[in-house]
Structures are given as C-alpha cells and as structure tokens.
Write an enzyme that holds these catalytic residues in place. Sequence first.
Site, PDB file in Angstrom:
ATOM      1  N   ASP A  12      65.505  44.991  -8.953  1.00 43.16           N
ATOM      2  CA  ASP A  12      66.281  43.797  -9.289  1.00 43.16           C
ATOM      3  C   ASP A  12      66.325  42.878  -8.065  1.00 43.16           C
ATOM      4  O   ASP A  12      66.762  43.294  -6.988  1.00 43.16           O
ATOM      5  CB  ASP A  12      67.698  44.239  -9.704  1.00 43.16           C
ATOM      6  CG  ASP A  12      68.504  43.117 -10.320  1.00 43.16           C
ATOM      7  OD1 ASP A  12      68.017  41.971 -10.323  1.00 43.16           O
ATOM      8  OD2 ASP A  12      69.620  43.389 -10.787  1.00 43.16           O
ATOM      9  N   ASP A 106      64.592  38.505 -13.484  1.00 43.76           N
ATOM     10  CA  ASP A 106      64.578  39.058 -12.118  1.00 43.76           C
ATOM     11  C   ASP A 106      64.786  40.570 -12.090  1.00 43.76           C
ATOM     12  O   ASP A 106      65.218  41.118 -11.087  1.00 43.76           O
ATOM     13  CB  ASP A 106      65.650  38.375 -11.280  1.00 43.76           C
ATOM     14  CG  ASP A 106      67.053  38.677 -11.768  1.00 43.76           C
ATOM     15  OD1 ASP A 106      67.204  39.109 -12.929  1.00 43.76           O
ATOM     16  OD2 ASP A 106      68.005  38.491 -10.994  1.00 43.76           O
ATOM     17  N   GLU A 107      64.467  41.246 -13.184  1.00 42.63           N
ATOM     18  CA  GLU A 107      64.841  42.662 -13.290  1.00 42.63           C
ATOM     19  C   GLU A 107      63.761  43.448 -14.035  1.00 42.63           C
ATOM     20  O   GLU A 107      63.286  43.018 -15.084  1.00 42.63           O
ATOM     21  CB  GLU A 107      66.144  42.684 -14.093  1.00 42.63           C
ATOM     22  CG  GLU A 107      66.940  43.911 -14.003  1.00 42.63           C
ATOM     23  CD  GLU A 107      68.120  43.832 -14.976  1.00 42.63           C
ATOM     24  OE1 GLU A 107      68.678  44.876 -15.261  1.00 42.63           O
ATOM     25  OE2 GLU A 107      68.444  42.717 -15.468  1.00 42.63           O
TER      26      GLU A 107
END
Length: 387
Positions: A12, A106-107
């Site tokens: 992340d 974003d993960e």
Amino acid sequence: MQSPQRYIAHMDLDSFFVSVEVLNDPSLKGKAVIVGGSRERGVVSTCSYEARKFGVHSAMPMKKALQLCPHAILARGTRGEYSRYSRWVTDIIAAKAPLFEKASIDEFYIDLTGMDKYFDPYQWAIALREEIIEKTQLPISFGLATNKMIAKIATDMAKPNGYLFVQPGMEQTFLAPMPVNKFSGVGEHTHNALKEMGIFFIGDILKFNINDLEKKLGKWGVDLYAKAQGMHHGTVHSYHEAKSISTENTFQENSADMEFLLRELVRMTERVGYELRQDQKLTGCIAIKIRYPDFETTSRQTTINFTFSDDELIPAAISLFHQLYRKGKPVRLLGVRLSELTNHALQGSLFDNPEKKLNLYKAIDDVKNKYGKTALQKARVVKKGSI
Ligand SMILES: [Mg+2]
C-alpha cells in the site's frame, strides 16, 4: 494432502496522493498537506502524516479538517498524475508478481503461495518494495502473512514506509493485543456491544465460548471468532486492465447545429486522447455514439493504426460521425470511446517518429496538467493538423 502454506503480501502506497504532490512540489515535504475536495463542501481524500498529528483523517469533511489543522496546505492534483504513478507501480509489480490483485489505485495484494519453493517470499517482497521506491520515489509499505486480512493489518502496523512479516502460526498472537475495531466491519454499534461484554482487544474474543458469541451477536459472532483466530479465506483476484477509455456528454439542449456538434466531438476526442496518453496506452479502435431525443441510440466503430495522437483520432472520429449522424436531427448525447488498448512499449515501433511525437504530446499534456485540461484547446483548434 495438506494444502500448501499460503503467503500473501499486501502493498500500500503511503498517503499516495500527498506523496505524488510532494514529488511534483518538493517544498511540500514535511508539511501538513491535505488532498481533497473544496474547502466548504469537500472531504479529505488523503493527508500527510504531519496533518494526521492534528487528528485529520481520510473521509473527514474538509471544513472540520481545516478547523483541526488551519495551517494545512490544500493540494488538488490532477487525476492524470495519480493514475500515471499508479500505473507505473502496477507495471513494476506486474513484471515480477506471479498473481496480483489491484485492490485500489494505491493498494495491491500479491499471492506468493507455492513460490517459497523457489525463493524466500519475505526477501522477495522486500526487494520488490525497494525497486518500487527506487524507481518511483514513492513511499510504500507492505505486510506479508498467510492471508489477506492479516497482511492488510500488518501493512497498517508497518506504516509509514515500513514492512512487517507475520510468520505462519503467529496470526493469533499478532492480533491479540489490538483493539477489536481493527477488524473491518466493526462499526460503532458492534463496538459498543463488544465493550459491554468486556471485549476490548481481539484477544478477549477468544476467552468466550463460540456458542455464547453466536447467541449474543448472531452469525457475526461466529465470524468474529474465526477472525480473532487469524483465519480468513479471501483469495487474490487477478488484475485485468481497463478495456476502454470513454466519455459521454448529454447536452443541456438537444442540438442539430453541425458546427457545435463537431466542436464537441473534437473536444471529447481530445479528452479521451489525453486520458490515453496519461495511461501510457495506444488505441487500435475508436467508436462514437449518438443518442437522439427519442432515445434512439446508434454507434459505430472503426479500427485504426495503433496511436495516441489527437491528429489521428480526430479525423477518425469526424469521419465516423459523418457516417452515423442523420443530418438535421437534433442530438441529445454524444459519446467517444477508445478500445483495443495496448502499452506503448509493445507497439512503439508501429508508427513514424514515435519519440518526437510522444515528446510533443508530453509537453502539451504537462501544460494541461498544470493549468487544467481546457488550457490548450483554443490553440489546438487554431493549429489543427499541425501536430
Ligand atoms: Mg494507501
């Protein structure tokens, strides 16, 4: 036969939007920065760790965030920049990971099950993280564990800019001292119910008999018991790229004005062309859609040579429009869609002088990123055909 030991990494990016803003403007480094909507009505999308110290967090109304942290700097980057960086990180992971899921911009979850025969999953994840940081300069944290749930919680613990491996068999010990609302799904109501039962930490759950938990909390009690034991069976869903980029526009008033319709068509084609370049893609197919006031909807598409250039997309869109449009009939909605998307690198040799053209578009798109997407439209119309 026993099933193989599972290894799942959760990666992340740390306060991703803010990190991108700091890369673009290093003077923001170490300051309280908030990315989000408007001062009056927006919500916080991401904030820097400096802003978190004042109690600011994601999803908080902007107004409240600015009361808590009045000196915060508000940034509002373009989505193009964020998706460009997200794409970059995705590409780095895709090149290395056997199976991964992009859970959000974003993960990522990476399934390394079975890979421990060939390499140490922990060292592998450390190396991947280092590569991402080295190439993109973005801080990223990861958790490695035997399932998705523990991996995600481990990432949380590792932040900012760290990593943590919860070894097989250590799940329960890892979770025990954490507050119960660390589990997603424990809202205020359940949290209160648990507190009344004397359950404050995850470890407290296991002091209860599972039947008693079921009596008090229903099926959720059973779930909670399994979670406290560190069990979770979610699988990593492999990632597929977006298949198309499109935009649609329903007009304020229906229009049969040819000049207006063509102008809109060019504007919309420029918009999808921009998105295409931001995603670092080429398209091999363009389609347009027309909806009339009676909701009759028609569309037509054509294959084209792989391109990212407005000066190839626009004539194709105009030609399709002329084939499709029933002249004189008012139009309610217009749409443009690009599909057959492919990466630059694979197809870079398919067209003339790609470097020069790419640099020129990059210069244009940089200005668009800086001043908004409409900044260059006028110039573009005047200079039509010259790029
Ligand atoms: Mg993040």
